[in-house]
Enzyme design. Structure first.
Site, PDB file in Angstrom:
ATOM      1  N   CYS A 123      -5.753  19.064 -19.947  1.00 24.42           N
ATOM      2  CA  CYS A 123      -5.032  20.291 -19.589  1.00 24.42           C
ATOM      3  C   CYS A 123      -5.408  21.453 -20.484  1.00 24.42           C
ATOM      4  O   CYS A 123      -5.202  22.605 -20.112  1.00 24.42           O
ATOM      5  CB  CYS A 123      -3.535  20.027 -19.641  1.00 24.42           C
ATOM      6  SG  CYS A 123      -3.026  19.250 -21.176  1.00 24.42           S
ATOM      7  N   LYS A 131       7.795   6.793 -16.421  1.00 20.71           N
ATOM      8  CA  LYS A 131       7.000   6.469 -15.232  1.00 20.71           C
ATOM      9  C   LYS A 131       5.577   6.980 -15.448  1.00 20.71           C
ATOM     10  O   LYS A 131       5.324   8.190 -15.420  1.00 20.71           O
ATOM     11  CB  LYS A 131       7.578   7.138 -13.977  1.00 20.71           C
ATOM     12  CG  LYS A 131       6.922   6.555 -12.711  1.00 20.71           C
ATOM     13  CD  LYS A 131       7.094   7.418 -11.482  1.00 20.71           C
ATOM     14  CE  LYS A 131       6.060   8.485 -11.360  1.00 20.71           C
ATOM     15  NZ  LYS A 131       4.659   8.013 -11.264  1.00 20.71           N
ATOM     16  N   PRO A 132       4.634   6.053 -15.682  1.00 17.75           N
ATOM     17  CA  PRO A 132       3.246   6.504 -15.758  1.00 17.75           C
ATOM     18  C   PRO A 132       2.748   6.846 -14.357  1.00 17.75           C
ATOM     19  O   PRO A 132       3.401   6.521 -13.359  1.00 17.75           O
ATOM     20  CB  PRO A 132       2.501   5.272 -16.303  1.00 17.75           C
ATOM     21  CG  PRO A 132       3.360   4.104 -15.972  1.00 17.75           C
ATOM     22  CD  PRO A 132       4.775   4.599 -15.844  1.00 17.75           C
ATOM     23  N   GLU A 177       5.582  20.078 -19.134  1.00 18.64           N
ATOM     24  CA  GLU A 177       4.219  20.320 -19.651  1.00 18.64           C
ATOM     25  C   GLU A 177       3.300  20.328 -18.440  1.00 18.64           C
ATOM     26  O   GLU A 177       3.018  19.274 -17.870  1.00 18.64           O
ATOM     27  CB  GLU A 177       3.803  19.187 -20.589  1.00 18.64           C
ATOM     28  CG  GLU A 177       4.617  19.076 -21.855  1.00 18.64           C
ATOM     29  CD  GLU A 177       4.265  20.123 -22.883  1.00 18.64           C
ATOM     30  OE1 GLU A 177       3.325  20.908 -22.667  1.00 18.64           O
ATOM     31  OE2 GLU A 177       4.968  20.177 -23.906  1.00 18.64           O
ATOM     32  N   GLU A 187       0.903   6.161 -11.096  1.00 18.51           N
ATOM     33  CA  GLU A 187       0.804   4.829 -10.505  1.00 18.51           C
ATOM     34  C   GLU A 187      -0.602   4.232 -10.586  1.00 18.51           C
ATOM     35  O   GLU A 187      -0.760   3.020 -10.559  1.00 18.51           O
ATOM     36  CB  GLU A 187       1.314   4.835  -9.059  1.00 18.51           C
ATOM     37  CG  GLU A 187       0.630   5.827  -8.129  1.00 18.51           C
ATOM     38  CD  GLU A 187       1.287   7.211  -8.123  1.00 18.51           C
ATOM     39  OE1 GLU A 187       1.689   7.691  -9.199  1.00 18.51           O
ATOM     40  OE2 GLU A 187       1.396   7.808  -7.041  1.00 18.51           O
ATOM     41  N   ALA A 204       4.625  10.862 -16.453  1.00 12.83           N
ATOM     42  CA  ALA A 204       3.352  11.175 -17.118  1.00 12.83           C
ATOM     43  C   ALA A 204       2.191  11.218 -16.125  1.00 12.83           C
ATOM     44  O   ALA A 204       2.250  10.579 -15.072  1.00 12.83           O
ATOM     45  CB  ALA A 204       3.087  10.120 -18.192  1.00 12.83           C
ATOM     46  N   TRP A 212      -2.208  10.923 -15.276  1.00  9.30           N
ATOM     47  CA  TRP A 212      -3.188   9.843 -15.444  1.00  9.30           C
ATOM     48  C   TRP A 212      -4.308  10.166 -16.418  1.00  9.30           C
ATOM     49  O   TRP A 212      -5.172   9.340 -16.670  1.00  9.30           O
ATOM     50  CB  TRP A 212      -3.811   9.475 -14.090  1.00  9.30           C
ATOM     51  CG  TRP A 212      -4.208  10.654 -13.233  1.00  9.30           C
ATOM     52  CD1 TRP A 212      -3.565  11.078 -12.106  1.00  9.30           C
ATOM     53  CD2 TRP A 212      -5.313  11.567 -13.420  1.00  9.30           C
ATOM     54  NE1 TRP A 212      -4.185  12.201 -11.576  1.00  9.30           N
ATOM     55  CE2 TRP A 212      -5.265  12.512 -12.361  1.00  9.30           C
ATOM     56  CE3 TRP A 212      -6.343  11.672 -14.355  1.00  9.30           C
ATOM     57  CZ2 TRP A 212      -6.196  13.551 -12.230  1.00  9.30           C
ATOM     58  CZ3 TRP A 212      -7.260  12.702 -14.235  1.00  9.30           C
ATOM     59  CH2 TRP A 212      -7.183  13.628 -13.184  1.00  9.30           C
ATOM     60  N   GLU A 251      -6.897  25.412 -11.435  1.00  7.76           N
ATOM     61  CA  GLU A 251      -7.201  24.277 -12.314  1.00  7.76           C
ATOM     62  C   GLU A 251      -8.052  23.275 -11.541  1.00  7.76           C
ATOM     63  O   GLU A 251      -7.640  22.776 -10.497  1.00  7.76           O
ATOM     64  CB  GLU A 251      -5.894  23.625 -12.768  1.00  7.76           C
ATOM     65  CG  GLU A 251      -6.129  22.557 -13.803  1.00  7.76           C
ATOM     66  CD  GLU A 251      -4.846  21.914 -14.300  1.00  7.76           C
ATOM     67  OE1 GLU A 251      -3.970  21.582 -13.486  1.00  7.76           O
ATOM     68  OE2 GLU A 251      -4.723  21.719 -15.524  1.00  7.76           O
TER      69      GLU A 251
END
Ligand code: NAD
Length: 505
Positions: free
Chosen positions: A293, A184-185, A259, A187, A158, A160, A392
């Site tokens: 996003c 896993k988020p 995604e 860090e 994922a 942040w 982006e």
């Protein structure tokens, strides 16, 4: 809903949640967690290394037989309790999310936290509605049955920008469908993923069903994607990292859900309600300090409304209050980090060479100088193929361009590699309807930009990835369809055996 707690005390044992308990990592590398509004460290922990990922995958694998074998009703009950546990923890979750990300407390309280609770409630219900095609005799001699089965251990990664919501979007459909998971988020933002997993445990989800490894992308992330016992990778993050993840996942033939980034167009036709479009553009561009996003990033405005739109957006942006995320009147918090703030400033500074900064474009001084703040920024006069229009930025920056014909507006909207979200603004249902058909994106809003709901899918087209989060559509990612075929005849020598045995059949 200010509910401060001492993060160091709360996560004293470490930032890895494996087999139902918090523990430290074993990478030998320490990661600070910083409040981006002040630049101060609020926690530090040892990052997960490959051994921690392996332990988490083992725990998830150990939990799979029981959880995957539970009835939909049993999983549904557990998820209803989970939704209730998250609701009990709402104040803690909002505090931790605002502290870790610099989100205005009104955003955490009214959007991130209730959205995640609603997701849990939705998947508690949806768990009982896993569907397949009807069973039947597609060959007269056989009955075919479709089984929709969980895949096994899912490895999720994922970003942040919405740590709690991303944990919810990744974990809930996976476990509702009977999988177990290692998440896993990012860090730099582990806090609410840990609180989320703890709430699940309190709600009675068995140990090992949800595991959190807080580690860096290159070692923990790549280990998780490449792990032979992980059957699926679900990744949310940038397109660049998504490509790397896809390469690694391919090596172990995993199911993949990506995604990725976005660069959402905001198309204003000349019959639109100007005031609504101006408010929609500012809110759509600045939500979560533009680190969204689906944020409105490119406004295309039909020539008759262009000047009024530019001045309206610039005036409204100037009224947005930057400040302490815990002040209820703050509209806009800092970016996630000073590094991200500098990255955004770099895009704007390069654009000064070829475009006009109408408002913003600066790092505020005074009280805000120590945080990662950046003023809401509107840029005009950039060419369609310029960096500021195509890349982006992930910050509070909106670029505005004029167009003449409807054909041109739609063509410009489609003219980036991304295809995550878009909006069309018009009072004419036929014009707006055409835009919804012809803009290639996972979501097209009409006369609004940003709202999401648990019942409807979120996911991209083109370089924004493939697969769906939220909604019953996410079960297409998190389940595998098995065909079971029963012989109905009890005939020993079947007719089709002639193709092998010929006249000896
Ligand atoms: P990122 O791609 O840098 O990182 C995302 C995650 O990938 C982090 O957990 C990171 O540690 C991990 N990672 C980094 N390198 C890795 C590697 N080599 N192998 C495995 N994992 C690795 O993205 P970010 O900066 O955290 O987030 C911002 C990006 O996320 C933006 O591009 C945004 O558009 C995207 N995003 C997309 C959606 C969506 O639904 N499409 C939602 C939110 C954010």
């Amino acid at each position: 809903m200010d509910h401060r707690f001492d993060v160091t005390e709360r996560f004293a044992e470490g930032a890895q949640f494996i087999a139902g308990s918090l523990r430290g990592g074993t990478s030998g590398r320490t990661q600070p967690v910083v409040d981006p509004a002040t630049g101060e460290q609020v926690y530090s922990y040892e990052l997960a290394g490959p051994a921690d990922v392996d332990a988490a995958v083992e725990a998830a694998q150990g939990a799979f037989a029981e959880w995957g074998g539970a009835t939909p009703g049993e999983r549904s009950d557990a998820l209803h309790r989970f939704a209730a546990a998250l609701a009990e923890d709402a104040a803690d979750l909002a505090f931790a999310e605002s502290l870790n990300c610099g989100k205005p407390i009104k955003l955490s309280t009214e959007f991130d936290v209730p959205g995640s609770i609603d997701n849990a409630a939705f998947f508690a219900g949806a768990a009982r509605h896993l569907e397949g095609k009807a069973a039947g005799e597609y060959s007269a001699d056989h009955t075919s049955v479709i089984r929709r089965e969980p895949i096994g251990v899912v490895g999720s990664i994922a970003p942040w920008n919405y740590p709690l919501q991303m944990a919810a979007w990744k974990v809930l459909p996976a476990v509702a469908a009977g999988n177990t998971i290692v998440l896993k988020p990012a860090e730099i933002t582990p806090l609410t993923s840990l609180l989320f997993a703890q709430a699940a445990q309190r709600a009675g989800l068995p140990d090992g069903v949800i595991n959190i490894v807080s580690g860096a992308g290159r070692d923990a992330g790549e280990r998780l994607v490449g792990h032979p016992d992980v059957r699926m990778t679900s990744f949310t993050g940038s397109t660049a990292v998504g490509k790397r993840v896809a390469e690694i996942a391919t090596g172990t033939v995993k199911r993949l859900h990506l995604e990725l980034g976005g660069k959402a167009p905001f198309v204003v036709f000349d019959d639109a309600d100007l005031e609504a479009a101006v408010h929609g553009a500012v809110a759509g561009a600045l939500i979560n300090t533009g680190q969204d996003c689906t944020a409105a990033t490119r406004a295309y405005v039909q020539r008759p409304l262009y000047d009024a739109f530019v001045s309206g957006v610039a005036d409204l942006m100037a009224t947005v209050r930057l400040g302490d995320p815990f002040d209820p009147s703050t509209d806009l918090g800092p970016l996630i980090s000073h590094a991200q703030r500098d990255r955004v400033a770099g895009f704007v500074d390069r654009a000064r060479g070829y475009a006009t900064v109408v408002t913003g474009g600066e790092i505020p001084g005074g009280e805000l100088a120590k945080g990662a703040y950046y003023r809401p920024t509107l840029i005009a006069g950039a060419a369609q193929d310029s960096e500021i229009v195509q890349s982006e930025i992930f910050g509070p920056v909106l670029v505005v361009l004029p167009f003449d014909s409807d054909d041109e507006g739609i063509a410009l909207a489609n003219d980036t590699p991304y295809g995550l979200a878009a909006s069309a603004w018009s009072r004419d249902v036929y014009r707006a309807g055409r835009a919804t058909r012809e803009i290639n994106a996972g979501c097209v809003w009409v006369n609004d930009h940003i709202p999401i709901i648990s019942e409807m899918p979120h996911g991209g087209a083109k370089a924004s990835g493939f697969g769906k989060d939220m909604s019953a559509y996410s079960f297409e990612e998190y389940t595998q369809v098995k065909h079971v075929m029963y012989d109905n005849t009890a005939v020993v020598r079947k007719d089709w055996h002639r193709t092998v045995f010929g006249d000896r059949a």
